[in-house]
Design a protein around this motif. Structure first.
Motif, PDB file in Angstrom:
ATOM      1  N   ILE A   1       0.844  -1.198   0.000  1.00  0.00           N
ATOM      2  CA  ILE A   1       0.000   0.000   0.000  1.00  0.00           C
ATOM      3  C   ILE A   1       0.877   1.246   0.000  1.00  0.00           C
ATOM      4  CG2 ILE A   1      -1.665   1.354   1.345  1.00  0.00           C
ATOM      5  CD1 ILE A   1      -2.868  -1.385   2.259  1.00  0.00           C
ATOM      6  N   GLU A   2       1.894   1.263   0.857  1.00  0.00           N
ATOM      7  CA  GLU A   2       2.802   2.415   0.910  1.00  0.00           C
ATOM      8  C   GLU A   2       3.489   2.644  -0.425  1.00  0.00           C
ATOM      9  OE1 GLU A   2       5.551   2.407   4.237  1.00  0.00           O
ATOM     10  OE2 GLU A   2       3.941   1.740   5.576  1.00  0.00           O
ATOM     11  N   GLU A   3       3.826   1.560  -1.119  1.00  0.00           N
ATOM     12  CA  GLU A   3       4.496   1.651  -2.424  1.00  0.00           C
ATOM     13  C   GLU A   3       3.508   1.885  -3.567  1.00  0.00           C
ATOM     14  OE1 GLU A   3       7.866   1.602  -2.875  1.00  0.00           O
ATOM     15  OE2 GLU A   3       7.962   1.603  -0.685  1.00  0.00           O
ATOM     16  N   ARG A   4       2.208   1.913  -3.249  1.00  0.00           N
ATOM     17  CA  ARG A   4       1.138   2.178  -4.228  1.00  0.00           C
ATOM     18  C   ARG A   4       1.122   1.135  -5.340  1.00  0.00           C
ATOM     19  NH1 ARG A   4       0.061   8.218  -4.214  1.00  0.00           N
ATOM     20  NH2 ARG A   4       0.875   8.827  -2.201  1.00  0.00           N
ATOM     21  N   GLU A   5       1.331  -0.099  -4.963  1.00  0.00           N
ATOM     22  CA  GLU A   5       1.438  -1.170  -5.943  1.00  0.00           C
ATOM     23  C   GLU A   5       0.081  -1.684  -6.411  1.00  0.00           C
ATOM     24  OE1 GLU A   5       4.183  -4.319  -5.041  1.00  0.00           O
ATOM     25  OE2 GLU A   5       5.370  -2.990  -3.787  1.00  0.00           O
ATOM     26  N   THR A   6       0.035  -2.149  -7.641  1.00  0.00           N
ATOM     27  CA  THR A   6      -1.084  -2.882  -8.211  1.00  0.00           C
ATOM     28  C   THR A   6      -0.467  -4.070  -8.931  1.00  0.00           C
ATOM     29  OG1 THR A   6      -2.475  -0.926  -8.476  1.00  0.00           O
ATOM     30  CG2 THR A   6      -2.976  -2.816  -9.882  1.00  0.00           C
ATOM     31  N   PHE A   7      -0.883  -5.282  -8.562  1.00  0.00           N
ATOM     32  CA  PHE A   7      -0.287  -6.458  -9.186  1.00  0.00           C
ATOM     33  C   PHE A   7      -1.192  -7.669  -9.099  1.00  0.00           C
ATOM     34  CE2 PHE A   7       1.165  -6.322  -4.801  1.00  0.00           C
ATOM     35  CZ  PHE A   7       0.940  -7.614  -4.362  1.00  0.00           C
ATOM     36  N   LEU A   8      -0.884  -8.630  -9.951  1.00  0.00           N
ATOM     37  CA  LEU A   8      -1.520  -9.932  -9.987  1.00  0.00           C
ATOM     38  C   LEU A   8      -0.438 -10.941  -9.636  1.00  0.00           C
ATOM     39  CD1 LEU A   8      -3.684 -12.058 -10.929  1.00  0.00           C
ATOM     40  CD2 LEU A   8      -2.835 -11.681 -13.231  1.00  0.00           C
ATOM     41  N   ALA A   9      -0.721 -11.842  -8.701  1.00  0.00           N
ATOM     42  CA  ALA A   9       0.290 -12.828  -8.308  1.00  0.00           C
ATOM     43  C   ALA A   9      -0.341 -14.189  -8.072  1.00  0.00           C
ATOM     44  CB  ALA A   9       1.008 -12.371  -7.041  1.00  0.00           C
ATOM     45  N   ALA A  10       0.351 -15.213  -8.516  1.00  0.00           N
ATOM     46  CA  ALA A  10      -0.036 -16.597  -8.221  1.00  0.00           C
ATOM     47  C   ALA A  10       0.704 -17.033  -6.961  1.00  0.00           C
ATOM     48  CB  ALA A  10       0.313 -17.501  -9.396  1.00  0.00           C
ATOM     49  N   ARG A  11       0.194 -18.059  -6.310  1.00  0.00           N
ATOM     50  CA  ARG A  11       0.739 -18.541  -5.034  1.00  0.00           C
ATOM     51  C   ARG A  11       2.241 -18.799  -5.068  1.00  0.00           C
ATOM     52  NH1 ARG A  11      -1.097 -20.090  -0.901  1.00  0.00           N
ATOM     53  NH2 ARG A  11      -0.716 -21.761   0.526  1.00  0.00           N
ATOM     54  N   ASP A  12       2.748 -19.309  -6.145  1.00  0.00           N
ATOM     55  CA  ASP A  12       4.158 -19.676  -6.213  1.00  0.00           C
ATOM     56  C   ASP A  12       5.077 -18.523  -6.615  1.00  0.00           C
ATOM     57  OD1 ASP A  12       3.139 -19.578  -8.754  1.00  0.00           O
ATOM     58  OD2 ASP A  12       4.016 -21.459  -9.428  1.00  0.00           O
ATOM     59  N   GLU A  13       4.524 -17.336  -6.812  1.00  0.00           N
ATOM     60  CA  GLU A  13       5.336 -16.185  -7.193  1.00  0.00           C
ATOM     61  C   GLU A  13       5.834 -15.423  -5.973  1.00  0.00           C
ATOM     62  OE1 GLU A  13       3.127 -13.795  -9.973  1.00  0.00           O
ATOM     63  OE2 GLU A  13       2.768 -15.502 -11.290  1.00  0.00           O
ATOM     64  N   LYS A  14       6.943 -14.755  -6.153  1.00  0.00           N
ATOM     65  CA  LYS A  14       7.571 -13.994  -5.075  1.00  0.00           C
ATOM     66  C   LYS A  14       6.680 -12.854  -4.564  1.00  0.00           C
ATOM     67  CE  LYS A  14      11.903 -11.620  -4.072  1.00  0.00           C
ATOM     68  NZ  LYS A  14      13.162 -11.145  -4.619  1.00  0.00           N
ATOM     69  N   SER A  15       5.902 -12.248  -5.462  1.00  0.00           N
ATOM     70  CA  SER A  15       5.072 -11.101  -5.087  1.00  0.00           C
ATOM     71  C   SER A  15       3.794 -11.490  -4.341  1.00  0.00           C
ATOM     72  CB  SER A  15       4.713 -10.279  -6.328  1.00  0.00           C
ATOM     73  OG  SER A  15       4.052 -11.085  -7.279  1.00  0.00           O
ATOM     74  N   PHE A  16       3.451 -12.799  -4.282  1.00  0.00           N
ATOM     75  CA  PHE A  16       2.264 -13.255  -3.547  1.00  0.00           C
ATOM     76  C   PHE A  16       2.446 -12.909  -2.072  1.00  0.00           C
ATOM     77  CE2 PHE A  16      -0.575 -16.283  -1.516  1.00  0.00           C
ATOM     78  CZ  PHE A  16      -1.690 -16.271  -2.360  1.00  0.00           C
ATOM     79  N   LEU A  17       1.431 -12.305  -1.469  1.00  0.00           N
ATOM     80  CA  LEU A  17       1.593 -11.885  -0.075  1.00  0.00           C
ATOM     81  C   LEU A  17       0.436 -12.315   0.801  1.00  0.00           C
ATOM     82  CD1 LEU A  17      -0.454  -9.233   0.045  1.00  0.00           C
ATOM     83  CD2 LEU A  17       1.512  -8.093  -0.902  1.00  0.00           C
ATOM     84  N   LYS A  18       0.713 -12.337   2.099  1.00  0.00           N
ATOM     85  CA  LYS A  18      -0.324 -12.598   3.085  1.00  0.00           C
ATOM     86  C   LYS A  18      -1.184 -11.341   3.193  1.00  0.00           C
ATOM     87  CE  LYS A  18       0.823 -14.615   6.952  1.00  0.00           C
ATOM     88  NZ  LYS A  18       1.503 -15.030   8.177  1.00  0.00           N
ATOM     89  N   VAL A  19      -2.498 -11.516   3.286  1.00  0.00           N
ATOM     90  CA  VAL A  19      -3.395 -10.367   3.407  1.00  0.00           C
ATOM     91  C   VAL A  19      -3.438  -9.902   4.859  1.00  0.00           C
ATOM     92  CG1 VAL A  19      -5.771  -9.556   3.129  1.00  0.00           C
ATOM     93  CG2 VAL A  19      -4.755 -11.076   1.414  1.00  0.00           C
ATOM     94  N   THR A  20      -3.628 -10.827   5.786  1.00  0.00           N
ATOM     95  CA  THR A  20      -3.685 -10.489   7.207  1.00  0.00           C
ATOM     96  C   THR A  20      -2.508 -11.122   7.936  1.00  0.00           C
ATOM     97  OG1 THR A  20      -5.076 -12.399   7.734  1.00  0.00           O
ATOM     98  CG2 THR A  20      -6.213 -10.337   7.192  1.00  0.00           C
ATOM     99  N   LEU A  21      -2.315 -10.721   9.178  1.00  0.00           N
ATOM    100  CA  LEU A  21      -1.215 -11.273   9.969  1.00  0.00           C
ATOM    101  C   LEU A  21      -1.343 -12.780  10.150  1.00  0.00           C
ATOM    102  CD1 LEU A  21      -0.879  -8.516  12.745  1.00  0.00           C
ATOM    103  CD2 LEU A  21       0.654  -8.923  10.807  1.00  0.00           C
ATOM    104  N   ASP A  22      -2.595 -13.260  10.302  1.00  0.00           N
ATOM    105  CA  ASP A  22      -2.804 -14.691  10.528  1.00  0.00           C
ATOM    106  C   ASP A  22      -3.391 -15.404   9.307  1.00  0.00           C
ATOM    107  OD1 ASP A  22      -5.324 -13.600  10.630  1.00  0.00           O
ATOM    108  OD2 ASP A  22      -5.905 -14.570  12.512  1.00  0.00           O
ATOM    109  N   ASP A  23      -3.141 -14.866   8.121  1.00  0.00           N
ATOM    110  CA  ASP A  23      -3.627 -15.453   6.862  1.00  0.00           C
ATOM    111  C   ASP A  23      -3.053 -16.857   6.693  1.00  0.00           C
ATOM    112  OD1 ASP A  23      -4.358 -16.056   4.252  1.00  0.00           O
ATOM    113  OD2 ASP A  23      -3.649 -14.166   3.406  1.00  0.00           O
ATOM    114  N   LYS A  24      -3.921 -17.826   6.453  1.00  0.00           N
ATOM    115  CA  LYS A  24      -3.488 -19.213   6.276  1.00  0.00           C
ATOM    116  C   LYS A  24      -2.998 -19.483   4.852  1.00  0.00           C
ATOM    117  CE  LYS A  24      -6.786 -20.789   9.737  1.00  0.00           C
ATOM    118  NZ  LYS A  24      -7.594 -19.616   9.979  1.00  0.00           N
ATOM    119  N   GLU A  25      -3.065 -18.471   4.002  1.00  0.00           N
ATOM    120  CA  GLU A  25      -2.598 -18.544   2.611  1.00  0.00           C
ATOM    121  C   GLU A  25      -3.196 -19.726   1.860  1.00  0.00           C
ATOM    122  OE1 GLU A  25       1.527 -17.487   1.776  1.00  0.00           O
ATOM    123  OE2 GLU A  25       1.791 -17.163   3.927  1.00  0.00           O
TER     124      GLU A  25
END
Length: 182
Positions: free
Chosen positions: A106-130
């Motif tokens: 959010i701070e970097e103002r990013e917009t992206f599409l990511a699949a689970r196995d990609e580096k840019s895939f991120l957890k949404v919440t602190l306790d996200d089970k992904e």
């Protein structure tokens, strides 16, 4: 109210420094807006202000419509919490604090599409089970400030996310930012 044992004096301009430990614990950053309240006992209450939180009910309805249209889990966040979620698994996200990775995006103002196995895939919440296989993340920008995000998540491996979901997230971001500006 919880006592911290920290005492601060008011300077000649009426300012008080909020201790670093408290700012870190409450995730208050430089430039963050704070609401100021008083109560009947004469206490002053500072509360972190979430501009997108003002649209809580509206954001929930928008997330619901977007989830029904896209078939995805939809989360709308401010810079600290998921303020609205709709679709499969929304109970695991609604009201939860966002992850540090999402906060950085959010701070970097990013917009992206990511699949689970990609580096840019991120957890949404602190306790996200992904449990999701793909995601689209788009930052809400209002009057030049990054104030939150819209996230679409897909659980089904067979369903691929692409330009359509990316555009849906960007339309949602544009619409919510215009609502904030009114």
């Amino acid at each position: 109210m919880k006592a911290t044992g920290i005492v601060r004096r008011i300077d000649d301009l009426g300012r008080v420094v909020v201790p670093k430990e408290i700012r870190r614990t409450l995730r208050i950053r430089e430039g963050d807006p704070l609401e100021i309240f008083t109560d009947r006992e004469g206490e002053i209450i500072l509360k972190k202000y979430s501009p997108i939180g003002e649209l809580g009910q509206f954001a929930g309805q928008y997330a619901e419509a977007l989830a029904q249209t896209s078939g995805c889990l939809v989360c709308i966040t401010d810079r600290d919490h998921v303020i609205a979620a709709a679709g499969g698994g929304k109970k695991d996200f609604e009201g939860k604090p966002i992850s540090r990775e999402l906060e950085s995006a959010i701070e970097e103002r990013e917009t992206f599409l990511a699949a689970r196995d990609e580096k840019s895939f991120l957890k949404v919440t602190l306790d996200d089970k992904e449990e999701h296989q793909a995601q689209v993340v788009s930052t809400i920008i209002c009057e030049g400030d990054a104030i939150g995000s819209v996230i679409l998540c897909q659980k089904d491996e067979k369903e691929k996310m692409g330009d359509t979901e990316m555009k849906l997230a960007q339309v949602a971001v544009g619409f919510l930012s215009r609502q904030m500006e009114q």
